[in-house]
Scaffold this active site. Structure first.
Site, PDB file in Angstrom:
ATOM      1  N   HIS A   1      84.401  11.886 -13.790  1.00  0.00           N
ATOM      2  CA  HIS A   1      83.713  12.120 -12.517  1.00  0.00           C
ATOM      3  C   HIS A   1      82.833  10.935 -12.150  1.00  0.00           C
ATOM      4  O   HIS A   1      82.702  10.588 -10.981  1.00  0.00           O
ATOM      5  CB  HIS A   1      82.878  13.399 -12.601  1.00  0.00           C
ATOM      6  CG  HIS A   1      82.538  13.981 -11.271  1.00  0.00           C
ATOM      7  ND1 HIS A   1      81.257  13.986 -10.763  1.00  0.00           N
ATOM      8  CD2 HIS A   1      83.317  14.566 -10.316  1.00  0.00           C
ATOM      9  CE1 HIS A   1      81.259  14.553  -9.572  1.00  0.00           C
ATOM     10  NE2 HIS A   1      82.485  14.915  -9.277  1.00  0.00           N
ATOM     11  N   CYS A   2      82.250  10.288 -13.143  1.00  0.00           N
ATOM     12  CA  CYS A   2      81.330   9.172 -12.903  1.00  0.00           C
ATOM     13  C   CYS A   2      82.019   7.971 -12.262  1.00  0.00           C
ATOM     14  O   CYS A   2      81.366   7.193 -11.556  1.00  0.00           O
ATOM     15  CB  CYS A   2      80.697   8.720 -14.213  1.00  0.00           C
ATOM     16  SG  CYS A   2      79.766  10.000 -15.083  1.00  0.00           S
TER      17      CYS A   2
END
Length: 337
Positions: free
Chosen positions: A326-327
């Site tokens: 997600h980062c």
């Protein structure tokens, strides 16, 4: 701000290259990127940042050799510092009535000025918008994309540890930060969780502790081991979510998501979490860590996305940089109709 499970036109990524972020692991992290792009590219366009023409040519060949359809990949040459696009990239907004996109450009200060050499990535949204040419709003406050999550229906999740941290906006009160969230993201309700997991150098990003998977359901990381340093904070987060009520008095459906056993490098705990998944159009990418809890986490997340392929991505090398799937991603919504 749309929910992540709503349709995307594209996903934005930055190709990894910095040995200081991934010491002796660049090749392994590149292989993770190949798996991510391969899993996503048939369902949405890949907007991929590269540093220069030489990198573009090399990455183009690498993708082609891996069997990726290059018609689904758009390269953008920018002088970016690192790969954490979720945090320095813009957040896309949708005006459904006018069928229009816009972007919000927040200030990025490398998570409280921890990494001075990365602060220049705060300019990436401006560079992007030279091509996108979208209405751009600048609140002029510090905020990273990984610090918030929304359900697309006016509710936002965040943590006190991050958004109220004095290394972000030390002169702003809670009410002022809430004002900016409402005005620039179109949200109504804000749920303040306590904090994030140990080892997280972002000071408690929400995408390592709790995520919406539909309008009313939150997956909340929960540590079963009472002796683990994460036990108390995750228990508090879970209880806050259980006790939350909407303006109409409705409860959330709160589902526990297990935590992997601690992963360390050189005595430093890494922020490994199954909550750092990415919801694509055709696939949901779940970080796994070669642990017994991997299967349980995949089943819990997958149950909410029966129409999408659940793809497990081994993130043991990626998490060395203190982030996961997600980062490194940021979705660009699709305008319907």
């Amino acid at each position: 701000m749309p929910a992540e499970w709503e349709r995307h036109e594209a996903v934005w990524l930055s190709w990894p290259y910095d040995e200081s972020t991934f010491p002796d692991r660049i090749k392994e992290v590149e292989n993770i990127y190949l798996k991510i792009i391969s899993a996503l590219h048939n369902g949405e366009k890949i907007n991929l940042l590269v540093k220069d023409e030489e990198m573009k040519n090399r990455v183009e060949k690498t993708l082609l050799d891996y069997g990726i359809n290059l018609y689904q990949v758009v390269f953008h040459i920018y002088d970016y510092a690192d790969v954490w696009f979720r945090d320095y990239g813009p957040i896309f907004l949708v005006n459904k009535r006018e069928k229009a996109l816009s972007i919000v450009k927040w200030q990025f200060n490398a998570w409280g000025e921890k990494y001075e050499e990365l602060i220049k990535d705060t300019n990436i949204p401006y560079l992007m918008n030279e091509k996108l040419n979208l209405p751009l709003y600048s609140p002029n406050i510090v905020l990273e994309g990984g610090s918030i999550d929304v359900n697309g229906e006016g509710v936002l999740l965040t943590t006190k540890q991050c958004l109220l941290n004095k290394n972000r906006n030390k002169k702003l009160k809670v009410e002022e930060i809430e004002y900016f969230l409402r005005e620039y993201l179109g949200v109504r309700d804000i749920i303040w969780l306590e904090g994030g997991v140990d080892g997280d150098d972002t000071d408690g990003h929400i995408d390592d502790v709790a995520r919406f998977v539909n309008e009313n359901t939150v997956l909340a990381c929960f540590e079963a081991d009472e002796n683990d340093v994460n036990y108390n904070v995750l228990k508090k987060n879970y209880e806050i979510l259980l006790n939350y009520r909407t303006a109409e008095g409705k409860r959330l459906n709160v589902v526990k998501l297990p935590m992997p056993k601690p992963i360390e490098i050189n005595g430093q705990r890494l922020p490994a979490s199954y909550a750092n998944f990415y919801i694509g159009n055709s696939a949901v990418l779940v970080p796994v860590f070669n642990q017994p809890t991997d299967t349980e986490a995949i089943e819990i997340i997958g149950a909410f996305f029966p129409e999408r392929k659940i793809v497990a991505i081994d993130c043991n090398d990626l998490i060395v940089g203190f982030g996961a799937i997600h980062c490194i991603t940021q979705q660009q919504p699709l305008l319907e109709g």
